[in-house]
Design a protein around this motif. Structure first.
Motif, PDB file in Angstrom:
ATOM      1  N   ALA A  63       0.827  -1.206   0.000  1.00 24.50           N
ATOM      2  CA  ALA A  63       0.000   0.000   0.000  1.00 24.50           C
ATOM      3  C   ALA A  63       0.865   1.261   0.000  1.00 24.50           C
ATOM      4  N   PHE A  64       2.174   1.102   0.175  1.00 24.13           N
ATOM      5  CA  PHE A  64       3.087   2.243   0.171  1.00 24.13           C
ATOM      6  C   PHE A  64       3.308   2.760  -1.245  1.00 24.13           C
ATOM      7  N   ASP A  65       3.711   3.997  -1.338  1.00 22.35           N
ATOM      8  CA  ASP A  65       4.048   4.639  -2.605  1.00 22.35           C
ATOM      9  C   ASP A  65       5.439   4.166  -3.032  1.00 22.35           C
ATOM     10  N   ALA A  66       5.535   3.576  -4.206  1.00 22.76           N
ATOM     11  CA  ALA A  66       6.815   3.064  -4.698  1.00 22.76           C
ATOM     12  C   ALA A  66       7.853   4.165  -4.880  1.00 22.76           C
ATOM     13  N   HIS A  67       7.396   5.421  -4.933  1.00 22.47           N
ATOM     14  CA  HIS A  67       8.314   6.551  -5.092  1.00 22.47           C
ATOM     15  C   HIS A  67       8.492   7.312  -3.786  1.00 22.47           C
ATOM     16  N   GLY A  68       8.094   6.672  -2.683  1.00 20.69           N
ATOM     17  CA  GLY A  68       8.189   7.307  -1.373  1.00 20.69           C
ATOM     18  C   GLY A  68       9.614   7.386  -0.867  1.00 20.69           C
ATOM     19  N   ASN A  69       9.787   8.157   0.188  1.00 17.34           N
ATOM     20  CA  ASN A  69      11.124   8.361   0.770  1.00 17.34           C
ATOM     21  C   ASN A  69      11.318   7.625   2.081  1.00 17.34           C
ATOM     22  N   GLU A  70      10.485   6.630   2.360  1.00 13.48           N
ATOM     23  CA  GLU A  70      10.683   5.833   3.567  1.00 13.48           C
ATOM     24  C   GLU A  70      12.032   5.131   3.465  1.00 13.48           C
ATOM     25  N   LEU A  71      12.705   5.013   4.583  1.00 13.65           N
ATOM     26  CA  LEU A  71      14.051   4.425   4.589  1.00 13.65           C
ATOM     27  C   LEU A  71      14.067   3.028   3.968  1.00 13.65           C
ATOM     28  N   TRP A  72      13.071   2.207   4.290  1.00 14.19           N
ATOM     29  CA  TRP A  72      13.082   0.839   3.765  1.00 14.19           C
ATOM     30  C   TRP A  72      12.912   0.816   2.241  1.00 14.19           C
ATOM     31  N   ILE A  73      12.168   1.774   1.683  1.00 11.73           N
ATOM     32  CA  ILE A  73      12.001   1.838   0.224  1.00 11.73           C
ATOM     33  C   ILE A  73      13.321   2.266  -0.428  1.00 11.73           C
ATOM     34  N   LEU A  74      14.010   3.212   0.179  1.00 14.49           N
ATOM     35  CA  LEU A  74      15.316   3.630  -0.345  1.00 14.49           C
ATOM     36  C   LEU A  74      16.327   2.491  -0.269  1.00 14.49           C
ATOM     37  N   ARG A  75      16.295   1.743   0.835  1.00 17.77           N
ATOM     38  CA  ARG A  75      17.176   0.566   0.957  1.00 17.77           C
ATOM     39  C   ARG A  75      16.834  -0.489  -0.085  1.00 17.77           C
ATOM     40  N   LEU A  76      15.542  -0.665  -0.349  1.00 19.25           N
ATOM     41  CA  LEU A  76      15.109  -1.626  -1.362  1.00 19.25           C
ATOM     42  C   LEU A  76      15.632  -1.215  -2.740  1.00 19.25           C
ATOM     43  N   CYS A  77      15.579   0.069  -3.049  1.00 21.72           N
ATOM     44  CA  CYS A  77      16.107   0.561  -4.331  1.00 21.72           C
ATOM     45  C   CYS A  77      17.608   0.298  -4.443  1.00 21.72           C
ATOM     46  N   LEU A  78      18.334   0.499  -3.359  1.00 19.70           N
ATOM     47  CA  LEU A  78      19.776   0.201  -3.370  1.00 19.70           C
ATOM     48  C   LEU A  78      20.019  -1.297  -3.561  1.00 19.70           C
ATOM     49  N   LEU A  79      19.201  -2.110  -2.912  1.00 22.82           N
ATOM     50  CA  LEU A  79      19.322  -3.560  -3.087  1.00 22.82           C
ATOM     51  C   LEU A  79      19.061  -3.938  -4.542  1.00 22.82           C
ATOM     52  N   LEU A  80      18.069  -3.325  -5.156  1.00 23.04           N
ATOM     53  CA  LEU A  80      17.760  -3.619  -6.558  1.00 23.04           C
ATOM     54  C   LEU A  80      18.918  -3.260  -7.473  1.00 23.04           C
ATOM     55  N   ARG A  81      19.605  -2.173  -7.195  1.00 23.74           N
ATOM     56  CA  ARG A  81      20.786  -1.807  -7.991  1.00 23.74           C
ATOM     57  C   ARG A  81      21.864  -2.886  -7.872  1.00 23.74           C
ATOM     58  N   THR A  82      22.040  -3.376  -6.663  1.00 20.06           N
ATOM     59  CA  THR A  82      23.029  -4.446  -6.434  1.00 20.06           C
ATOM     60  C   THR A  82      22.624  -5.708  -7.180  1.00 20.06           C
ATOM     61  N   LEU A  83      21.348  -6.087  -7.092  1.00 23.07           N
ATOM     62  CA  LEU A  83      20.866  -7.289  -7.778  1.00 23.07           C
ATOM     63  C   LEU A  83      21.006  -7.154  -9.284  1.00 23.07           C
ATOM     64  N   ASN A  84      20.749  -5.967  -9.799  1.00 20.25           N
ATOM     65  CA  ASN A  84      20.913  -5.723 -11.228  1.00 20.25           C
ATOM     66  C   ASN A  84      22.379  -5.894 -11.633  1.00 20.25           C
ATOM     67  N   ALA A  85      23.281  -5.357 -10.842  1.00 22.87           N
ATOM     68  CA  ALA A  85      24.712  -5.486 -11.133  1.00 22.87           C
ATOM     69  C   ALA A  85      25.156  -6.952 -11.088  1.00 22.87           C
ATOM     70  N   MET A  86      24.496  -7.750 -10.250  1.00 21.02           N
ATOM     71  CA  MET A  86      24.802  -9.178 -10.136  1.00 21.02           C
ATOM     72  C   MET A  86      24.062  -9.994 -11.193  1.00 21.02           C
TER      73      MET A  86
END
Length: 130
Positions: free
Chosen positions: A71-94
């Motif tokens: 139910a959260f906004d995918a473009h939100g600034n919650e810390l866990w969403i920002l961490r998830l975006c960083l994780l996705l960058r790592t997964l993409n690089a892998m």
């Protein structure tokens, strides 16, 4: 380290289990495993909405990752969403496989290095959920 022949997947849960889902299915983990899991696979649950993420050194052992709806906004600034975006960058690089459902898809394509591919087949739940 990945065991020989074992396929492991991580469910990145971006929502809280509702009382209904807990009562009916035992939680969203069961809903997603029933829909996408197969016998012989191992699935691990990370409640990213609560700040629970896999450790960087654990990422290599997974074949792929599934990000749930939320139910959260995918473009939100919650810390866990920002961490998830960083994780996705790592997964993409892998070059890891990532399946995003609703919110999960939005957050996955929310950064410019995402690659979108058409599925060659469409599947349904392996077992009835109801």
């Amino acid at each position: 380290m990945k065991e020989e022949g074992e396929k492991r997947f991580a469910l990145l849960q971006a929502c809280k289990d509702s009382d209904y889902v807990k009562k009916r299915y035992g939680g969203y983990f069961n809903v997603f495993f029933d829909a996408y899991g197969e016998e012989g696979q191992r699935w691990d649950l990370y409640r990213v909405v609560d700040g629970e993420f896999p450790e960087t050194e654990e990422l290599e052992k997974y074949e792929g990752f599934v990000i749930t709806g939320s139910a959260f906004d995918a473009h939100g600034n919650e810390l866990w969403i920002l961490r998830l975006c960083l994780l996705l960058r790592t997964l993409n690089a892998m070059q890891k496989k990532v399946l995003g459902i609703c919110f999960g898809l939005q957050v996955t394509v929310g950064f410019p290095i995402a690659i979108i591919q058409r599925l060659s087949t469409v599947g349904y739940a392996n077992r009835p959920l109801g």
